[in-house]
Design a protein around this motif. Structure first.
Motif, short mmCIF file in Angstrom:
data_model
loop_
_atom_site.label_atom_id
_atom_site.label_comp_id
_atom_site.label_asym_id
_atom_site.label_seq_id
_atom_site.Cartn_x
_atom_site.Cartn_y
_atom_site.Cartn_z
N LYS A 49 -23.86 35.30 -48.09
CA LYS A 49 -24.66 34.16 -48.54
C LYS A 49 -26.09 34.21 -47.98
CE LYS A 49 -20.77 30.94 -49.02
NZ LYS A 49 -20.16 29.66 -48.62
N PRO A 50 -27.02 33.54 -48.64
CA PRO A 50 -28.36 33.39 -48.07
C PRO A 50 -28.28 32.73 -46.69
CG PRO A 50 -28.32 32.61 -50.33
CD PRO A 50 -26.90 32.87 -49.95
N ILE A 51 -29.30 32.94 -45.87
CA ILE A 51 -29.22 32.51 -44.46
C ILE A 51 -30.41 31.64 -44.07
CG2 ILE A 51 -28.96 33.31 -42.09
CD1 ILE A 51 -28.15 36.05 -43.29
N VAL A 52 -30.10 30.55 -43.39
CA VAL A 52 -31.15 29.74 -42.76
C VAL A 52 -31.21 30.19 -41.30
CG1 VAL A 52 -31.92 27.43 -42.13
CG2 VAL A 52 -30.69 27.80 -44.29
N ASP A 89 -36.75 43.49 -40.99
CA ASP A 89 -36.19 44.81 -41.28
C ASP A 89 -34.68 44.74 -41.46
OD1 ASP A 89 -38.58 46.10 -41.37
OD2 ASP A 89 -38.58 46.65 -39.24
N MET A 90 -34.03 43.91 -40.66
CA MET A 90 -32.57 43.77 -40.81
C MET A 90 -32.23 43.26 -42.20
SD MET A 90 -31.75 42.14 -37.09
CE MET A 90 -30.01 41.88 -37.31
N LEU A 91 -32.95 42.22 -42.64
CA LEU A 91 -32.71 41.66 -43.97
C LEU A 91 -33.14 42.67 -45.04
CD1 LEU A 91 -34.00 38.11 -43.11
CD2 LEU A 91 -31.71 38.58 -43.99
N GLY A 92 -34.19 43.41 -44.73
CA GLY A 92 -34.71 44.40 -45.67
C GLY A 92 -33.68 45.49 -45.99
N LEU A 93 -32.82 45.77 -45.02
CA LEU A 93 -31.76 46.77 -45.24
C LEU A 93 -30.93 46.43 -46.47
CD1 LEU A 93 -30.17 47.63 -41.78
CD2 LEU A 93 -31.38 49.14 -43.34
N PHE A 150 -32.25 37.84 -33.09
CA PHE A 150 -31.87 38.79 -34.13
C PHE A 150 -30.43 39.25 -33.97
CE2 PHE A 150 -34.07 41.72 -31.11
CZ PHE A 150 -33.05 42.65 -30.90
N TYR A 151 -29.87 39.12 -32.78
CA TYR A 151 -28.46 39.43 -32.61
C TYR A 151 -27.60 38.46 -33.44
CZ TYR A 151 -23.87 40.24 -30.72
OH TYR A 151 -22.53 40.50 -30.63
N ARG A 152 -27.96 37.17 -33.41
CA ARG A 152 -27.24 36.18 -34.22
C ARG A 152 -27.30 36.56 -35.69
NH1 ARG A 152 -29.93 30.45 -33.62
NH2 ARG A 152 -31.64 31.75 -34.29
N LEU A 153 -28.50 36.97 -36.11
CA LEU A 153 -28.67 37.33 -37.52
C LEU A 153 -27.77 38.53 -37.87
CD1 LEU A 153 -30.15 36.91 -40.21
CD2 LEU A 153 -31.93 38.44 -39.40
N TYR A 154 -27.68 39.46 -36.92
CA TYR A 154 -26.83 40.63 -37.11
C TYR A 154 -25.38 40.21 -37.36
CZ TYR A 154 -23.72 44.28 -35.18
OH TYR A 154 -22.70 45.13 -34.97
N VAL A 155 -24.88 39.30 -36.53
CA VAL A 155 -23.49 38.86 -36.68
C VAL A 155 -23.31 38.18 -38.04
CG1 VAL A 155 -21.66 37.40 -35.73
CG2 VAL A 155 -23.22 38.60 -34.18
N VAL A 156 -24.27 37.34 -38.43
CA VAL A 156 -24.14 36.65 -39.72
C VAL A 156 -24.15 37.68 -40.85
CG1 VAL A 156 -25.17 34.97 -41.30
CG2 VAL A 156 -25.17 34.53 -38.84
#
Ligand code: B12
Lengths: 216, 483
Positions: free
Chosen positions: B159-162, B176-180, B147-153
């Protein structure tokens, strides 16, 4: 006649033909040939030859692996006779091999195991996702000389350190050498966790293991 | 007409599916998650230990509820990625552990600023429809790496994320991160901004982690992307067809688990197969046979009306050299011609271990060409040529035609400065740069021109606080400095 048999044994390994290797091992026992001689003058010659052709790019992994399997089958067939005679095959050392806990990458570890056992090590392959406690237990049980730890994930590499720390705690670290491997393993990592060595591939792993037990 | 590559006859597709159904019955699928086993058994499968024999009817039923298509949205809620049909889109390869140092050419352990650089470059290049969580950041504890990687992205991209999780516990955090940005979990399900990779383990195994991952994603209705990776000759049959059958069995059993957990949840027929190199024991992503397995399984997925994904456009070279260019370009073209909805892999070297922003820049050119190819040859004028010859009178005067000015940029894909079409004198005058040198320059330019997404300060603070708290729990005092 015996020479011809040895020659056939070596060939059975080159062909990766487990059935032929088993039949030849049985034939050796029946004709009273010393199993140790059957191994050293027959089967091992084939293993070495396949290893050499692999190293110079003439043989490929399927040949190498099949040769390893045929070798294993031959030794297993000869085992009871060796016991009867009160001899045993000289092994370079006993290796406990595993992919660490939380990690299910299997292929590289198994390849390393096959090559080590074909090259004269006694390999105890515990499989994948193996908890540290289980590895330690096996080390104690078989009185291992070497531990081989595979980890392919950055998240599971830490388990390699855990095993080393645990061996240290038990006072086994001097006696048991630890080699590590897997895609994310680097020289820096090896130094950081104070492992005894690492290798990028299965052939290198054999050289490393031999060095660590002091045969080369 | 979108040009198409089809490697399988209809007959062969039917045989592949038939054998996949046979494999799911015998030997069955090893399902190491108790929850998944229970659902399959309740649906009529039989089990022996953790091996489940899955009858065809369970799969057929699951296939009735899988959506044919869905969209991924950007941070502003705009649809940007289309999964379904023959849409073709690309994203950078993910989960690398190294970054190519453009000056020393070393493969270095990757850290946060490296990921930030990759994300910024991909953000600037329209050839990438989506981002990926491209590399792991080695300074953060491994347990929070996903989830840290997702945070940086998220911090650097709209853009949408894979993406994907490394453990089931971290999935809700990532939701929840994406939900924000989406406006909560429900809104995220309605307008998903990310797709999550989930891997079966070859051969024919759904690990506890993989299967539970599928179940949680289905429940949250966040799109799952199946990443079956038969390794032909090692963890799968050596024949390309044998591997395609294994891919189908692993993917179909995954779909059954997923749809039983929540019928109608979106799922993608994806993968990352490779042949097994018999000399080096490696898994070459740039091999033509690897691309052939991908194109073939994509065709099988399309026959079932499923959205598709594959890992192509990567190379096994260690630097951005001719091998990197040819393997990435050739396989990107094959994926595009196979009509694969999302093609991951760009930027990657060394069997998906090493990312390179400079390679992303070069790969964008290959992708531009691939997208031009699948756009096909179009009829843009009333007569194909005759009217265009009016007034030409045997002179090469087409440059003077209005239609030339109007249509050239539609007919021709305009490459960036990475592609050298200069005269030899012009090329020499600019210092005779090779592809890699031109890519380095362009990467610097893109990074200089990059602008961060404009989130509201509250949104940014909330995301940061959330990740900070979790990082503290994992034993970090502070988050690393970003880019
Ligand atoms: C095949 C594969 C899988 C298969 C494994 C199948 C199986 N039955 O083993 C499956 C699909 C299960 C899988 C799952 C996952 N994988 Co995976 N996988 C790979 C892949 C493509 C190839 C690995 C392989 O088998 N190589 C071939 C063998 C021969 O090489 P090798 O393992 O490196 O072994 C050689 C040497 O390293 C050395 N060696 C190995 N062990 C040892 C031990 C000793 C003692 C010594 C001396 C030497 C040695 O010798 C071996 C022989 O030459 C790698 C990519 C890569 N570049 O490695 C990713 C890779 C390792 N996987 C990755 C990931 C992320 C995952 C997943 C987390 C994906 C997900 N989100 O679900 C899961 C994790 C599952 C888990 N808990 O373990 C990442 C890891 C990234 C990271 N940051 O850690 C990689 C690098 C791919 C990528 N870039 O995304 N994976």
């Amino acid at each position: 006649m015996t020479d011809e048999l040895f020659q056939k044994m070596s060939q059975s390994i080159l062909d990766g033909d487990s059935d032929a290797a088993i039949a030849l091992a049985k034939q050796a026992i029946d004709s009273g040939i010393d199993p140790l001689e059957a191994i050293s003058k027959g089967f091992v010659v084939g293993v070495n030859q396949v290893g050499e052709s692999f190293a110079c790019g003439q043989a490929f992994l399927p040949e190498l692996v099949m040769a390893g399997e045929a070798m294993k089958a031959a030794v297993a067939t000869l085992e009871p006779e060796m016991q009867k005679r009160g001899t045993s095959r000289q092994v370079y050392g006993k290796v406990v091999l595993a992919t660490v806990e939380g990690d299910i990458h299997e292929i590289g570890k198994t390849l390393v195991g096959t090559m080590l056992s074909a090259s004269g090590f006694q390999v105890y392959d515990l499989g994948v996702d193996v908890p540290t406690a289980k590895i330690i237990e096996k080390v104690k049980e078989v009185d291992a000389d070497l531990v081989g730890l595979s980890a392919l994930l950055t998240t599971t590499m830490v388990k390699q350190k855990e095993v080393i720390d645990e061996l240290d705690k038990l006072g086994l670290r001097k006696k048991v050498k630890v080699m590590v491997g897997g895609a994310p393993v680097t020289k820096d990592w090896v130094q950081k966790i104070e492992a005894d060595g690492y290798s990028e591939d299965a052939i290198g792993a054999v050289g490393l293991a031999k060095r660590l037990v002091g045969v080369v | 007409m979108q040009p198409k590559l089809e490697l399988l006859s209809l007959d062969l597709i039917a045989r592949i599916l038939d054998e996949a159904f046979q494999l799911m019955q015998k030997p069955g699928i090893k399902v190491q998650s108790a929850a998944a086993r229970e659902m399959l058994i309740a649906a009529g499968a039989s089990a022996n230990g953790d091996v489940v024999n899955i009858p065809e009817k369970i799969i057929r039923k699951a296939l009735e509820t899988t959506p044919d298509e869905f969209c991924l949205y950007d941070r502003k809620g705009q649809p940007k990625v289309w999964y379904g049909g023959d849409a073709v889109q690309f994203d950078p390869g993910s989960s690398g552990v190294h970054i190519l140092d453009p000056d020393t050419l070393e493969h270095k352990t990757s850290y946060t600023p490296d990921l930030a650089r990759v994300v910024k470059v991909a953000e600037m290049l329209p050839e990438y429809a989506a981002q990926s969580t491209a590399i792991v950041c080695n300074e953060v504890p491994k347990t929070i790496g996903d989830f840290y990687r997702l945070y940086v992205v998220l911090m650097y991209s709209q853009k949408p994320i894979v993406t994907g999780s490394f453990s089931v516990q971290n999935l809700p955090i990532m939701f929840d991160m994406l939900g924000l940005f989406a406006g909560g979990r429900q809104a995220l399900a309605d307008k998903p901004q990310a797709v999550f990779d989930v891997c079966p383990s070859p051969p024919l195994i759904w690990s506890d982690f993989g299967a539970n991952n599928l179940i949680e994603l289905a429940k949250a209705r966040v799109p799952a992307q199946l990443i079956s990776m038969p390794l032909a000759g090692a963890a799968a049959p050596v024949t390309l067809l044998g591997s395609v059958v294994q891919h189908a069995a692993e993917s179909l059993s995954g779909i059954a688990i997923h749809q039983l957990a929540n019928p109608g949840a979106p799922i993608v027929w994806g993968g990352a197969p490779a042949i097994f190199d018999m000399r080096h024991g490696t898994t070459p992503m740039g091999a033509i046979e690897t691309a052939m397995i991908d194109a073939a399984y994509a065709q099988v997925g399309k026959s079932l009306n499923l959205p598709t994904h594959a890992y192509l456009g990567a190379s096994d070279a260690k630097v951005v050299d001719a091998q990197a260019g040819l393997e990435s370009g050739v396989t990107a073209i094959i994926g595009a011609l196979a009509g694969i909805n999302m093609i991951s892999g760009a930027g990657m070297l060394d069997f998906l271990a090493c990312q390179s922003p400079e390679k992303l820049v070069v790969d964008a050119e290959g992708i531009g060409m691939a997208l031009r190819l699948v756009a096909g040859i179009q009829v843009r004028t009333e007569t194909l040529a005759t009217a265009l010859f009016e007034g030409i009178n045997f002179k090469g005067d087409f440059l003077k035609q209005k239609v030339t000015r109007d249509l050239f940029s539609k007919e021709q894909h305009l490459p960036s400065s990475v592609i050298d079409r200069d005269s030899i004198r012009g090329w020499q005058a600019s210092g005779s740069p090779d592809t890699f040198a031109r890519a380095k320059t362009r990467t610097r330019e893109l990074l200089a021109a990059y602008e961060p997404p404009c989130y509201s300060p509250e949104q940014e603070r909330e995301l940061r606080t959330m990740v900070e708290n979790l990082a503290r729990k994992a034993g970090m005092d502070a988050l690393p400095k970003l880019g």
